[in-house]
Design a protein around this motif. Structure first.
Motif, PDB file in Angstrom:
ATOM      1  N   ARG A 341       0.835  -1.215   0.000  1.00  9.33           N
ATOM      2  CA  ARG A 341       0.000   0.000   0.000  1.00  9.33           C
ATOM      3  C   ARG A 341       0.863   1.256   0.000  1.00  9.33           C
ATOM      4  O   ARG A 341       0.571   2.215  -0.717  1.00  9.33           O
ATOM      5  CB  ARG A 341      -0.913  -0.012   1.228  1.00  9.33           C
ATOM      6  CG  ARG A 341      -1.909   1.125   1.257  1.00  9.33           C
ATOM      7  CD  ARG A 341      -2.821   1.001   2.467  1.00  9.33           C
ATOM      8  NE  ARG A 341      -3.763   2.106   2.524  1.00  9.33           N
ATOM      9  CZ  ARG A 341      -4.636   2.308   3.510  1.00  9.33           C
ATOM     10  NH1 ARG A 341      -4.677   1.426   4.513  1.00  9.33           N
ATOM     11  NH2 ARG A 341      -5.444   3.334   3.492  1.00  9.33           N
ATOM     12  N   ARG A 344       2.170   1.832  -3.446  1.00  9.42           N
ATOM     13  CA  ARG A 344       1.174   2.345  -4.376  1.00  9.42           C
ATOM     14  C   ARG A 344       0.900   3.834  -4.138  1.00  9.42           C
ATOM     15  O   ARG A 344       0.765   4.610  -5.083  1.00  9.42           O
ATOM     16  CB  ARG A 344      -0.128   1.546  -4.233  1.00  9.42           C
ATOM     17  CG  ARG A 344      -0.032   0.126  -4.795  1.00  9.42           C
ATOM     18  CD  ARG A 344      -1.287  -0.652  -4.493  1.00  9.42           C
ATOM     19  NE  ARG A 344      -1.200  -2.017  -5.019  1.00  9.42           N
ATOM     20  CZ  ARG A 344      -2.076  -2.982  -4.724  1.00  9.42           C
ATOM     21  NH1 ARG A 344      -3.095  -2.741  -3.903  1.00  9.42           N
ATOM     22  NH2 ARG A 344      -1.923  -4.193  -5.256  1.00  9.42           N
ATOM     23  N   SER A 347       4.139   5.857  -5.313  1.00 12.47           N
ATOM     24  CA  SER A 347       4.711   5.182  -6.479  1.00 12.47           C
ATOM     25  C   SER A 347       5.809   5.984  -7.158  1.00 12.47           C
ATOM     26  O   SER A 347       6.627   5.436  -7.891  1.00 12.47           O
ATOM     27  CB  SER A 347       3.604   4.884  -7.495  1.00 12.47           C
ATOM     28  OG  SER A 347       2.937   6.084  -7.869  1.00 12.47           O
TER      29      SER A 347
END
Length: 501
Positions: A341, A344, A347
């Motif tokens: 997580r 993401r 990123s």
């Protein structure tokens, strides 16, 4: 810097395993073995000498021993093939066991975790080594950094590595429908059952729990696995080196094991509190999939642990190691998900995910900072092996001479010298072991008359008297009373060896 951090992140599992393996190599070099190691080494020595019909490894008896397992046979074949001493063979095998253990983690995670398996494996190994409270149990079957170096050569680590692999193979069988893999699982189950029955309980529970998530009929898969486990038991009974059935059900040492294992129910929270973080994670996860193998295994082992304290069969308390391991799996899985997580969300940044992973590692290591530093220090600074003072025995005593020594010294003698009168640990298949210990205690009691000592020497056909000067305050008196009935063949700061006529 970015390139280095990315490379470390990509290869961190290999770096971790190789780092621990390197530390354990240095630790093994120092030969600081103690405890059950010398029973295993005596087994390897005897089995490598007489691989078909070994005698008892410690006593001059034609009696079986419960450690004559497939694992001991492998180590003995290694010693016999390349002409190694028992201690060296076990030391080498310990490093192999560690590699098998690390490989097994990959199979185990493959069986229990559906996503982020590499990341979860990394965090699980880290948690297993370091995520413990104060002074966790110093027993085989526990794999924290404080005990790992001392138990590498033990069959428990070998059996656990094989069990991980078998559970992973069983998952692969479900996915590919290759039922022939049951033969491999059966072979591993037989080896684990004979080698380390406690670990067989882990293997059996893991295989059975997987039936609840298998494709097709749960009942059919459960019956299939139970049939394989029962067949493994029947095959194990045929093991030629010791009566397995007798060892399982009428072991004279069972009461002693229960008494020793009572510590598994003392100060539990203080020893495992970091892993308790996994409990709410498991409860939350059970809301969506209560029959997940991870959760089924946890429920079964928790029930066994509770049964142990209710029934007084405290040896069942050793499953606390498995409970902690499974809680670590749940924690590792959630840390991996949280790391994904973070990647993401950020990123566009390589630094924040790296800092996240590093912070988790540092936090976990702080929990076991003292045992980690102690392990590293012991590994780096070369020491004299504990058994070095006993090496002279191989020069002066034969493997089947009887050496009478105090109970503590007698524990190490069979690895390097002859057989002994008694040992401190309980032995299966030796009905007079209690009498032997009492005779030995009486011999070294300063109140015992000389004629009584002579009777004990004659009773056990003693060839040598080994006096440990550190353990026997009246060693000079013993020496003077027997010098006219033998001759001194070796003396050092620690020992005095008399050859008796």
């Amino acid at each position: 810097m970015q390139i280095i951090c990315n490379w470390v992140s990509k290869h961190r599992l290999s770096i971790l395993c190789l780092s621990i393996l390197g530390i354990m190599c240095l630790d093994t070099r120092n030969g600081q073995w103690h405890g059950d190691f010398y029973e295993h080494s005596a087994v390897v020595r005897e089995l490598s000498t007489h691989i078909i019909h070994p005698k008892h490894p410690q006593l001059l008896l034609d009696a079986p021993h419960a450690f004559y397992s497939p694992y001991a046979l492998i180590v003995s074949l290694l010693a016999r093939t390349i002409h190694l001493e028992a201690v060296t063979s076990l030391s080498i095998m310990g490093l192999f066991n560690l590699g098998l253990f690390f490989i097994g983690f990959r199979f185990f995670i493959f069986a229990l975790v559906p996503h982020q398996r590499i990341e979860t494996t990394f965090y699980l190994i880290f948690l297993t080594l370091f995520c413990w409270g104060a002074k966790p149990w110093f027993w085989s079957g526990f794999f924290h950094i404080g005990v790992l170096g001392s138990t590498l050569p033990y069959p428990s680590l070998f059996a656990m590595g094989l069990s991980f692999i078998a559970i992973g193979i069983n998952r692969f069988r479900f996915e590919t429908n290759k039922q022939t893999l049951l033969l491999l699982i059966l072979l591993i189950a037989v080896i684990v059952l004979i080698t380390h029955p406690n670990t067989f309980l882990f293997l059996a529970t893991g295989l059975f729990s997987q039936s609840f998530s298998a494709r097709g009929s749960i009942l059919f898969q459960s019956i299939l696995i139970v049939s394989v486990l029962c067949l493994a038991f029947l095959i194990a009974i045929l093991w030629p080196y010791f009566p397995v059935l007798t060892g399982f059900f009428s072991d004279a040492s069972a009461g002693m094991r229960d008494l020793d294992s009572k510590v598994m129910y003392k100060n539990v929270v203080s020893k495992i509190w970091p892993s308790l973080i996994g409990i709410p994670l498991v409860i939350f996860g059970m809301r969506s999939n209560k029959f997940r193998p991870l959760y089924v295994m946890l429920l079964i082992f928790t029930g066994i642990y509770i049964f142990g304290t209710i029934s007084g069969k405290y040896s069942f308390g050793r499953v606390i190691s498995y409970i902690v391991l499974l809680l670590h799996v749940s924690i590792a899985e959630h840390i991996s998900a949280l790391e994904i997580r973070v990647k993401r969300i950020h990123s566009d940044s390589w630094l924040k995910p790296f800092i996240f992973s590093l912070s988790v590692m540092v936090l976990i290591m702080l929990l076991s900072f003292k045992p980690l530093m102690r392990t590293v220090v012991y590994a780096i600074f070369k020491k004299q092996p504990i058994y070095t003072p006993y090496l002279f025995l191989s020069k002066f005593t034969g493997q089947y001479d009887v050496v009478l020594a105090d109970i503590e010294t007698s524990w190490i003698i069979p690895t390097f010298g002859g057989k002994v009168v008694a040992v401190g640990n309980p032995l299966a298949f030796i009905p007079d072991q209690g009498i032997r210990r009492l005779d030995l205690e009486r011999f070294f009691n300063k109140e015992t008359e000389h004629y009584e000592r002579k009777q004990i020497i004659q009773k056990y056909h003693v060839d040598y008297l080994l006096i440990n000067k550190m353990e026997n305050l009246n060693w000079q008196e013993l020496y003077q009373s027997f010098i006219n009935q033998g001759r001194s063949v070796f003396e050092s700061d620690n020992f005095l060896l008399l050859r008796l006529d």
